[in-house]
Design a protein around this motif. Sequence first.
Motif, PDB file in Angstrom:
ATOM      1  N   ILE A 159       0.692  -1.142  -0.117  1.00  0.00           N
ATOM      2  CA  ILE A 159      -0.194  -0.076  -0.016  1.00  0.00           C
ATOM      3  C   ILE A 159       0.804   1.255   0.051  1.00  0.00           C
ATOM      4  N   ASN A 160       1.991   1.281   0.952  1.00  0.00           N
ATOM      5  CA  ASN A 160       2.746   2.339   0.923  1.00  0.00           C
ATOM      6  C   ASN A 160       3.349   2.575  -0.361  1.00  0.00           C
ATOM      7  N   LYS A 161       4.001   1.574  -0.925  1.00  0.00           N
ATOM      8  CA  LYS A 161       5.000   1.805  -2.018  1.00  0.00           C
ATOM      9  C   LYS A 161       4.150   1.797  -3.297  1.00  0.00           C
ATOM     10  N   HIS A 162       3.197   1.295  -3.558  1.00  0.00           N
ATOM     11  CA  HIS A 162       2.443   1.067  -4.781  1.00  0.00           C
ATOM     12  C   HIS A 162       1.489   2.539  -4.944  1.00  0.00           C
ATOM     13  N   PHE A 163       0.862   2.685  -3.837  1.00  0.00           N
ATOM     14  CA  PHE A 163      -0.301   3.514  -3.922  1.00  0.00           C
ATOM     15  C   PHE A 163       0.249   5.287  -3.347  1.00  0.00           C
ATOM     16  N   GLY A 164       1.456   5.008  -2.680  1.00  0.00           N
ATOM     17  CA  GLY A 164       2.212   6.211  -2.019  1.00  0.00           C
ATOM     18  C   GLY A 164       1.336   6.601  -0.844  1.00  0.00           C
ATOM     19  N   ILE A 165       0.503   5.660  -0.283  1.00  0.00           N
ATOM     20  CA  ILE A 165      -0.071   6.076   1.037  1.00  0.00           C
ATOM     21  C   ILE A 165       0.833   6.257   2.085  1.00  0.00           C
ATOM     22  N   THR A 166       0.755   7.186   3.056  1.00  0.00           N
ATOM     23  CA  THR A 166       1.579   7.297   4.195  1.00  0.00           C
ATOM     24  C   THR A 166       1.009   6.273   5.371  1.00  0.00           C
ATOM     25  N   VAL A 167       2.209   5.561   5.752  1.00  0.00           N
ATOM     26  CA  VAL A 167       1.405   4.357   6.757  1.00  0.00           C
ATOM     27  C   VAL A 167       2.260   4.755   7.968  1.00  0.00           C
ATOM     28  N   MET A 168       1.426   4.888   9.249  1.00  0.00           N
ATOM     29  CA  MET A 168       1.937   4.981  10.574  1.00  0.00           C
ATOM     30  C   MET A 168       1.558   3.881  11.149  1.00  0.00           C
ATOM     31  N   CYS A 169       2.556   2.996  11.889  1.00  0.00           N
ATOM     32  CA  CYS A 169       2.347   1.760  12.368  1.00  0.00           C
ATOM     33  C   CYS A 169       3.029   1.664  13.587  1.00  0.00           C
TER      34      CYS A 169
END
Length: 269
Positions: free
Chosen positions: A190-200
């Motif tokens: 999700i982070n790399k393909h869609f460029g969505i920021t992930v905070m985990c």
Amino acid sequence: MLVVDRLTCRFGAKAAVDNASFEIKPGAFVGVIGRSGAGKSTMLRMINRLAEPSDGRITFDGMDVTALKGRELRKWRARSAMIFQQFNLVGRLDVLTNVLMGRLAEMPQWRSLTQMWPEDDRALAMSALEQFDMAQYASQRADQLSGGQQQRVAIARALVQQPDIILADEPIASLDPRNTRIVMDALLRINKHFGITVMCNLHSLDLARTYCDRLIGMSAGRVVFDGAPSALTEHIARELYDLEADEVMGSAHMPTPVHVPEYGVAAVA
């Protein structure tokens, strides 16, 4: 850009989060680390506004998140999608319907009450399930899935919200090592393909170092480390985790995450 400015959350006399400040640029994969009770979950819940700040401010691209109410707050919760440790699926409903729940913020109330989902939303949900090899379970009850499968459904539900940021609160805490990797790889895609920021939020330092490009370390509600995984020395880690250090550091590193594949034309964008 997400900006957290002197954010505090008190429960009585105790500060679960104490004067926290940081900025997160779009497209980052940020791991929030620290021992149990450090304030990690409260931090994410405040960003999503599931928990109310006592002091401080959250802004996103200039919008004051801490001031949002009503419909604008519901829109923000869709833009900052939460993924929970216990999946938060409706077990008696089928997988596809659970994913479609991520579209509720975009639907008029009468549609949400009758569950008359538009065909475009159904296509969006099926596309999200396909991203995580779960499309074949679309008609199956959610409570008949394994823990790892349920978490992938929860991630698909977050994806159909078309969020700017995904907030994952210990998403692999109840999973075995194989499903841990599958779920973390899904977040990485999700982070790399869609460029969505992930905070985990993560308890394992090995996982945090493997998957994240930045770490925020919390102790007793305060941010005590903020930097690249390579800058987190063993000495700092032991200060963060105290008696839990040997447990979370482990003796062997997690394997390198799988190569993030290029998808074909997807309905989710």
